[in-house]
Design a protein around this motif. Structure first.
Motif, PDB file in Angstrom:
ATOM      1  N   VAL A   1       0.862  -1.189   0.000  1.00 18.63           N
ATOM      2  CA  VAL A   1       0.000   0.000   0.000  1.00 18.63           C
ATOM      3  C   VAL A   1       0.896   1.235   0.000  1.00 18.63           C
ATOM      4  CG1 VAL A   1      -1.767   1.300   1.218  1.00 18.63           C
ATOM      5  CG2 VAL A   1      -1.826  -1.208   1.245  1.00 18.63           C
ATOM      6  N   VAL A   2       0.663   2.129  -0.953  1.00 21.85           N
ATOM      7  CA  VAL A   2       1.459   3.356  -1.051  1.00 21.85           C
ATOM      8  C   VAL A   2       0.514   4.550  -1.042  1.00 21.85           C
ATOM      9  CG1 VAL A   2       3.149   4.647  -2.412  1.00 21.85           C
ATOM     10  CG2 VAL A   2       3.199   2.145  -2.413  1.00 21.85           C
ATOM     11  N   LYS A   3       0.784   5.500  -0.157  1.00 24.37           N
ATOM     12  CA  LYS A   3       0.014   6.739  -0.092  1.00 24.37           C
ATOM     13  C   LYS A   3       0.756   7.834  -0.850  1.00 24.37           C
ATOM     14  CE  LYS A   3      -3.143   5.029   2.682  1.00 24.37           C
ATOM     15  NZ  LYS A   3      -4.526   4.790   2.191  1.00 24.37           N
ATOM     16  N   ALA A   4       0.021   8.691  -1.501  1.00 26.79           N
ATOM     17  CA  ALA A   4       0.626   9.813  -2.216  1.00 26.79           C
ATOM     18  C   ALA A   4       1.102  10.847  -1.201  1.00 26.79           C
ATOM     19  CB  ALA A   4      -0.383  10.435  -3.179  1.00 26.79           C
ATOM     20  N   THR A   5       2.407  11.107  -1.149  1.00 28.97           N
ATOM     21  CA  THR A   5       2.973  12.073  -0.206  1.00 28.97           C
ATOM     22  C   THR A   5       2.900  13.482  -0.790  1.00 28.97           C
ATOM     23  OG1 THR A   5       5.206  11.893  -1.097  1.00 28.97           O
ATOM     24  CG2 THR A   5       4.552  10.296   0.604  1.00 28.97           C
TER      25      THR A   5
ATOM     26  N   ALA B   1       0.712  -2.224  -7.337  1.00 26.09           N
ATOM     27  CA  ALA B   1       0.754  -3.147  -6.198  1.00 26.09           C
ATOM     28  C   ALA B   1      -0.042  -4.416  -6.511  1.00 26.09           C
ATOM     29  CB  ALA B   1       0.202  -2.465  -4.949  1.00 26.09           C
ATOM     30  N   ARG B   2      -1.116  -4.261  -7.258  1.00 28.51           N
ATOM     31  CA  ARG B   2      -1.911  -5.432  -7.629  1.00 28.51           C
ATOM     32  C   ARG B   2      -1.089  -6.379  -8.507  1.00 28.51           C
ATOM     33  NH1 ARG B   2      -7.069  -7.409  -8.438  1.00 28.51           N
ATOM     34  NH2 ARG B   2      -7.323  -8.626 -10.342  1.00 28.51           N
TER      35      ARG B   2
ATOM     36  N   LYS C   1       0.766  -4.026   3.649  1.00 31.92           N
ATOM     37  CA  LYS C   1       2.044  -3.511   4.120  1.00 31.92           C
ATOM     38  C   LYS C   1       2.280  -2.154   3.465  1.00 31.92           C
ATOM     39  CE  LYS C   1       7.025  -4.445   4.139  1.00 31.92           C
ATOM     40  NZ  LYS C   1       8.096  -5.368   3.674  1.00 31.92           N
ATOM     41  N   GLU C   2       2.360  -1.102   4.281  1.00 34.68           N
ATOM     42  CA  GLU C   2       2.535   0.245   3.743  1.00 34.68           C
ATOM     43  C   GLU C   2       4.017   0.481   3.432  1.00 34.68           C
ATOM     44  OE1 GLU C   2       1.273   4.838   4.822  1.00 34.68           O
ATOM     45  OE2 GLU C   2       0.134   3.145   5.644  1.00 34.68           O
TER      46      GLU C   2
ATOM     47  N   LEU D   1       7.859   0.246  -3.908  1.00 35.38           N
ATOM     48  CA  LEU D   1       6.905  -0.318  -4.875  1.00 35.38           C
ATOM     49  C   LEU D   1       7.547  -0.401  -6.251  1.00 35.38           C
ATOM     50  CD1 LEU D   1       4.103  -1.282  -5.728  1.00 35.38           C
ATOM     51  CD2 LEU D   1       3.427   1.118  -5.976  1.00 35.38           C
ATOM     52  N   GLN D   2       8.249   0.657  -6.646  1.00 34.38           N
ATOM     53  CA  GLN D   2       8.904   0.661  -7.943  1.00 34.38           C
ATOM     54  C   GLN D   2       9.916  -0.471  -8.045  1.00 34.38           C
ATOM     55  OE1 GLN D   2       8.225   2.494 -10.569  1.00 34.38           O
ATOM     56  NE2 GLN D   2       9.867   1.632 -11.831  1.00 34.38           N
ATOM     57  N   ALA D   3      10.658  -0.699  -6.975  1.00 35.54           N
ATOM     58  CA  ALA D   3      11.641  -1.786  -6.973  1.00 35.54           C
ATOM     59  C   ALA D   3      10.961  -3.139  -7.119  1.00 35.54           C
ATOM     60  CB  ALA D   3      12.463  -1.743  -5.688  1.00 35.54           C
TER      61      ALA D   3
END
Length: 443
Positions: free
Chosen positions: A131-135, A284-285, A426-427, A433-435
């Motif tokens: 899970v990635v939030k836009a910073t 992420a999916r 997992k945040e 995520l890119q990796a």
């Protein structure tokens, strides 16, 4: 009718089918009796033509139909009784090629059956969902990129030379063989150098010009140029430079938001955050889907139909060959040999394809008409101006419909498995995520 098994080896099956002459004659008589009430013939009232005469007139033609129907019926009954599902179309051939009326028909049928898929305990599977939030930093970076796309241009210092990316305002007169041609002249034309707006070689010659200068540009029109009178011709353009302007990014404020049809900067930031997080969710999916497929590949084992594996390996080899030879757009090339690597990948794809199909069937997963329509519309956008032709092609091509339906079905089955399994969120940040996404390409 007699059906005798001749081969039972792994998933391979073979059968000898005998349709007796009496069975054929009975079927022909049934067809004649069914048609008799509607047949008219000179000298007889409708429906009163003698059966013997009908058989003489139509029996030969009906015999062919009766043979095909008998063989098809024998095959259908065999699959219904045995429960076998052929991996590909069964191979059927008549073995007594010297057949004549009054003889039995002897047929050989062979196929590879689909394997029995073991029951999968999905509740025992566990996966991690990133899970990635836009910073704020992500949003600011996106805003900066938007501001660059909405850039303005400001005059360079007096005497400054034009650089690639600058906007040059100029008058020009185009000539071929010393004579001006229609459509080859303009005044106060704003051209961004490096935009590719003009014919090849034109913009590069304006790099370094200054306001107030005159410059003659020499170019050759491409052979495929739209105007036949100019195609392939050498030309000169007499240019008078009026202004040289450097790109200036737009200010990041409410006015920038309005350029993108958003009422305020805060609202634009909100839209950017939603868009970024949607992209992160999609990535992420893909990471989780790969992990799920890897786990399914490890969790289940069963025999694979060799014919399916071979066909898939050939398709993989063909696709990879074209990716390595992009200049070849047709299929007029020699046969492409498959390697062990192609076969290994094919085995994985066939195995997972059969497994997901079984899981989806048992879960009664379906692709709705509305979902198919959306998929067709999305695919049609790849052919701007030809959407109608694409829609018609899809309607007429069962193969194309299957190509569009297959990924939709697979994704819905993946969702079903995820619902049954244990999924832990997992945040992480976008770099992690890119990796993870890049690691997918390395496998």
């Amino acid at each position: 009718m007699q059906v005798t098994e001749t081969l039972n080896e792994g998933l391979k099956r073979g059968y000898a089918i005998v349709v007796t002459a009496d069975e054929l004659e009975t079927k022909v008589n049934e067809k004649l009796a069914e048609a008799q009430p509607e047949i008219e013939m000179k000298g007889f009232r409708k429906g009163k033509v003698p059966m013997a005469l009908l058989k003489k007139q139509f029996g030969q033609r009906l015999m062919g139909e009766a043979m095909q129907e008998s063989i098809d019926g024998a095959m259908s009954k065999h699959f219904e009784d045995s429960g076998d599902k052929p991996a590909l179309q069964p191979q059927v051939k008549m073995t007594n090629e010297d057949w004549k009326e009054g003889d039995d028909i002897h047929v050989e049928m062979s196929y590879e059956k689909l394997p029995e898929i073991p029951e999968l305990d999905m509740s025992g599977l566990s996966f991690e969902k990133l899970v990635v939030k836009a910073t704020d930093g992500d949003i600011d970076e996106a805003l900066k990129q938007l501001a660059e796309t909405a850039q303005n241009f400001a005059d360079r210092d007096e005497g400054a030379a034009a650089e690639d990316g600058d906007q040059v305002t100029f008058d020009f007169v185009g000539k071929v063989d010393g004579e001006a041609f229609d459509g080859g002249s303009a005044e106060d034309y704003p051209l961004v150098l490096g935009s590719g707006s003009f014919i090849p070689g034109f913009e590069e010659q304006l790099v370094g010009v200054k306001a107030g200068e005159e410059k003659t540009v020499e170019v050759t029109f491409p052979e495929e140029y739209g105007a036949e009178n100019l195609a392939g011709k050498a030309a000169t353009f007499d240019c008078t430079i009026k202004a040289v302007k450097a790109p200036v990014a737009a200010e990041i404020d409410d006015e920038l938001a309005k350029k993108f049809n958003v009422e305020s900067l805060d609202a634009l930031k909100g839209q950017i955050a939603e868009h970024l997080e949607s992209e992160y969710t999609g990535a992420a999916r893909q990471v989780m889907k790969r992990a799920m497929l890897d786990a399914l590949d490890e969790a289940v084992s069963f025999d694979l139909p060799p014919s399916l594996v071979e066909a898939e390996a050939k398709q993989i080899a063909h696709q990879l060959w074209h990716e390595e030879n992009p200049e070849v757009h047709d299929h007029n090339h020699g046969e492409i040999e498959t390697t062990d690597e192609h076969t290994k990948l094919a085995e994985r794809r066939v195995k997972l394809g059969l497994l997901l199909a079984e899981v989806g069937q048992k879960a009664e997963v379906t692709v709705t008409d509305a979902e198919m329509t959306q998929a067709v519309m999305a695919a049609a956008r790849q052919y701007p101006g030809q959407e109608r032709q694409f829609f018609e092609f899809v309607q007429q091509s069962a193969e194309m419909q299957q190509q569009l339906r297959a990924p939709l079905f697979e994704d819905k089955v993946i969702d079903h498995i995820a619902d049954q399994a244990t999924v832990t969120e997992k945040e992480v940040d976008k770099d992690a995520l890119q990796a993870a996404v890049e690691a997918l390409d390395d496998e």
